[in-house]
Design a protein around this motif. Structure first.
Motif, mmCIF file in Angstrom:
data_model
loop_
_atom_site.group_PDB
_atom_site.id
_atom_site.type_symbol
_atom_site.label_atom_id
_atom_site.label_comp_id
_atom_site.label_asym_id
_atom_site.label_seq_id
_atom_site.Cartn_x
_atom_site.Cartn_y
_atom_site.Cartn_z
ATOM 1 N N ILE A 85 0.829 -1.198 0.000
ATOM 2 C CA ILE A 85 0.000 0.000 0.000
ATOM 3 C C ILE A 85 0.865 1.250 0.000
ATOM 4 O O ILE A 85 1.746 1.411 0.849
ATOM 5 N N GLY A 86 0.607 2.143 -0.953
ATOM 6 C CA GLY A 86 1.270 3.436 -0.994
ATOM 7 C C GLY A 86 0.311 4.520 -0.529
ATOM 8 O O GLY A 86 -0.887 4.464 -0.809
ATOM 9 N N PHE A 87 0.834 5.516 0.193
ATOM 10 C CA PHE A 87 0.009 6.585 0.745
ATOM 11 C C PHE A 87 0.481 7.941 0.233
ATOM 12 O O PHE A 87 1.686 8.211 0.192
ATOM 13 N N ALA A 125 11.778 6.497 -10.005
ATOM 14 C CA ALA A 125 10.456 6.927 -9.560
ATOM 15 C C ALA A 125 10.278 8.430 -9.741
ATOM 16 O O ALA A 125 9.220 8.902 -10.164
ATOM 17 N N LEU A 126 11.324 9.192 -9.442
ATOM 18 C CA LEU A 126 11.244 10.640 -9.615
ATOM 19 C C LEU A 126 11.181 11.015 -11.093
ATOM 20 O O LEU A 126 10.462 11.953 -11.473
ATOM 21 N N ARG A 127 11.889 10.282 -11.916
ATOM 22 C CA ARG A 127 11.790 10.543 -13.363
ATOM 23 C C ARG A 127 10.371 10.273 -13.860
ATOM 24 O O ARG A 127 9.855 10.977 -14.732
ATOM 25 N N SER A 128 9.722 9.271 -13.291
ATOM 26 C CA SER A 128 8.378 8.900 -13.749
ATOM 27 C C SER A 128 7.332 9.963 -13.429
ATOM 28 O O SER A 128 6.262 10.000 -14.041
ATOM 29 N N VAL A 129 7.634 10.862 -12.465
ATOM 30 C CA VAL A 129 6.720 11.955 -12.139
ATOM 31 C C VAL A 129 7.252 13.298 -12.628
ATOM 32 O O VAL A 129 6.792 14.364 -12.204
ATOM 33 N N GLY A 130 8.249 13.249 -13.508
ATOM 34 C CA GLY A 130 8.753 14.470 -14.132
ATOM 35 C C GLY A 130 9.751 15.252 -13.319
ATOM 36 O O GLY A 130 9.954 16.451 -13.556
ATOM 37 N N LEU A 131 10.432 14.596 -12.370
ATOM 38 C CA LEU A 131 11.398 15.296 -11.522
ATOM 39 C C LEU A 131 12.804 14.728 -11.661
ATOM 40 O O LEU A 131 13.588 14.756 -10.709
ATOM 41 N N GLY A 132 13.129 14.248 -12.840
ATOM 42 C CA GLY A 132 14.447 13.658 -13.044
ATOM 43 C C GLY A 132 15.605 14.613 -12.834
ATOM 44 O O GLY A 132 16.731 14.193 -12.556
ATOM 45 N N GLU A 133 15.341 15.918 -12.941
ATOM 46 C CA GLU A 133 16.404 16.912 -12.755
ATOM 47 C C GLU A 133 16.374 17.531 -11.361
ATOM 48 O O GLU A 133 17.092 18.506 -11.105
ATOM 49 N N ARG A 134 15.565 16.993 -10.481
ATOM 50 C CA ARG A 134 15.423 17.564 -9.133
ATOM 51 C C ARG A 134 15.855 16.597 -8.037
ATOM 52 O O ARG A 134 15.495 16.766 -6.871
ATOM 53 N N LEU A 135 16.626 15.588 -8.381
ATOM 54 C CA LEU A 135 16.965 14.539 -7.415
ATOM 55 C C LEU A 135 17.631 15.093 -6.160
ATOM 56 O O LEU A 135 17.385 14.622 -5.053
ATOM 57 N N GLY A 136 18.497 16.095 -6.332
ATOM 58 C CA GLY A 136 19.282 16.607 -5.204
ATOM 59 C C GLY A 136 18.682 17.808 -4.516
ATOM 60 O O GLY A 136 19.331 18.403 -3.639
ATOM 61 N N HIS A 137 17.457 18.182 -4.869
ATOM 62 C CA HIS A 137 16.835 19.356 -4.268
ATOM 63 C C HIS A 137 16.136 19.011 -2.955
ATOM 64 O O HIS A 137 15.533 17.952 -2.817
ATOM 65 N N GLN A 147 6.728 19.161 -4.635
ATOM 66 C CA GLN A 147 6.806 18.379 -3.397
ATOM 67 C C GLN A 147 5.785 17.241 -3.411
ATOM 68 O O GLN A 147 6.081 16.126 -2.961
ATOM 69 N N GLN A 148 4.596 17.517 -3.948
ATOM 70 C CA GLN A 148 3.597 16.447 -4.012
ATOM 71 C C GLN A 148 4.033 15.368 -5.004
ATOM 72 O O GLN A 148 3.756 14.181 -4.796
ATOM 73 N N ARG A 149 4.710 15.744 -6.062
ATOM 74 C CA ARG A 149 5.248 14.746 -6.988
ATOM 75 C C ARG A 149 6.279 13.855 -6.293
ATOM 76 O O ARG A 149 6.332 12.649 -6.534
ATOM 77 N N VAL A 150 7.097 14.445 -5.431
ATOM 78 C CA VAL A 150 8.057 13.651 -4.652
ATOM 79 C C VAL A 150 7.301 12.658 -3.769
ATOM 80 O O VAL A 150 7.660 11.481 -3.671
ATOM 81 N N ALA A 151 6.234 13.147 -3.130
ATOM 82 C CA ALA A 151 5.441 12.271 -2.263
ATOM 83 C C ALA A 151 4.806 11.128 -3.051
ATOM 84 O O ALA A 151 4.722 9.993 -2.567
ATOM 85 N N ILE A 152 4.368 11.416 -4.272
ATOM 86 C CA ILE A 152 3.796 10.368 -5.123
ATOM 87 C C ILE A 152 4.874 9.353 -5.498
ATOM 88 O O ILE A 152 4.643 8.136 -5.463
ATOM 89 N N ALA A 153 6.060 9.851 -5.858
ATOM 90 C CA ALA A 153 7.175 8.947 -6.190
ATOM 91 C C ALA A 153 7.521 8.065 -5.000
ATOM 92 O O ALA A 153 7.782 6.865 -5.153
ATOM 93 N N ARG A 154 7.508 8.645 -3.802
ATOM 94 C CA ARG A 154 7.809 7.861 -2.593
ATOM 95 C C ARG A 154 6.764 6.772 -2.375
ATOM 96 O O ARG A 154 7.087 5.648 -1.957
ATOM 97 N N ALA A 155 5.490 7.094 -2.658
ATOM 98 C CA ALA A 155 4.428 6.103 -2.475
ATOM 99 C C ALA A 155 4.546 4.953 -3.458
ATOM 100 O O ALA A 155 4.202 3.808 -3.145
ATOM 101 N N LEU A 156 5.035 5.240 -4.672
ATOM 102 C CA LEU A 156 5.029 4.243 -5.740
ATOM 103 C C LEU A 156 6.359 3.526 -5.936
ATOM 104 O O LEU A 156 6.412 2.528 -6.647
ATOM 105 N N VAL A 157 7.424 4.009 -5.292
ATOM 106 C CA VAL A 157 8.743 3.411 -5.528
ATOM 107 C C VAL A 157 8.795 1.953 -5.059
ATOM 108 O O VAL A 157 9.551 1.135 -5.603
#
Length: 227
Positions: A85-87, A125-137, A147-157
């Motif tokens: 389950i991802g949240f 996972a971050l690339r899949s939500v369009g944040l491939g260039e924000r890994l180190g931010h 930030q919500q995209r990061v949270a989605i990537a965390r839920a789905l990784v």
């Protein structure tokens, strides 16, 4: 598949007994997309917590793939949540001192994934939500939508079967809301997720193939004909 049978949740508030859920029956098939709507305090978030194993019913059964979550030990329940389950929440819940990639990696630590694989999967996972260039931010260096995209990537990784979202667009403006919903819808379709979302937003609810409305703990289900 979820099967909810006679799910009731009662809270005691002073001398008053509150029926957050009152005999809820619901079937959610694998791959379904269900939106839950209703007035504040009507039981929406309580139902989502039951589906995620974050709370237990006073009575009734919450069955996921043949297992009643209400009867599991806390240890076993934690394992089910970690693996299946991802949240996603309204407030993002990112760790401010960690980068986007490190925040996503935290979901893999309980699964015992080794460091190198964690990094690779988090980056993908971050690339899949369009944040491939924000890994180190850091979160403070990103917009609310990012930030919500990061949270989605965390839920789905961790590659869950189920994605539960509690007001995931509640802190976003209309334009960013639409972007996040596009991301969630695309991931749902591509990954075959069972996607269940609580929202106050009627524009989102109108587009849902299945809509569960909860008022005073009672559930009404509306299913739309396929286009």
């Amino acid at each position: 598949m979820y099967e909810l049978r006679g799910v009731t949740k009662r809270y005691t508030r002073g001398k008053e007994t509150v029926h957050a859920l009152d005999g809820v029956d619901l079937t959610i098939a694998d791959g379904d997309r269900l939106v839950i709507q209703g007035p504040t305090g009507g039981g929406k978030s309580t139902l989502l917590q039951m589906l995620g194993g974050l709370d237990r019913p006073t009575s009734g059964e919450v069955v996921l793939d043949g297992t009643d979550l209400a009867r599991l030990s806390e240890t076993r329940l934690t394992t089910v949540r970690s693996e299946n389950i991802g949240f996603v929440f309204q407030s993002f819940n990112l760790i401010p001192t960690l980068t986007a990639q490190e925040n996503v990696e935290t979901a893999l630590v309980p699964l015992g994934v080794k460091v190198r694989e964690r990094r690779e999967r988090a980056a993908e996972a971050l690339r899949s939500v369009g944040l491939g260039e924000r890994l180190g931010h850091l979160p403070s260096e990103m917009s609310g939508g990012q930030q919500q995209r990061v949270a989605i990537a965390r839920a789905l990784v961790k590659q869950p079967k189920v994605l539960l979202a509690d007001e995931p667009t509640g802190n976003l403006d209309e334009g960013m809301r639409d972007e996040i919903m596009d991301v969630l819808d695309t991931l749902w379709k591509e990954r075959g997720l069972t996607f269940i979302m609580v929202t106050h937003d009627s524009a989102i609810a109108r587009k849902a193939p299945r809509l569960a409305t909860i008022r005073k703990g009672r559930l009404t289900l509306t299913e739309k004909a396929a286009p």
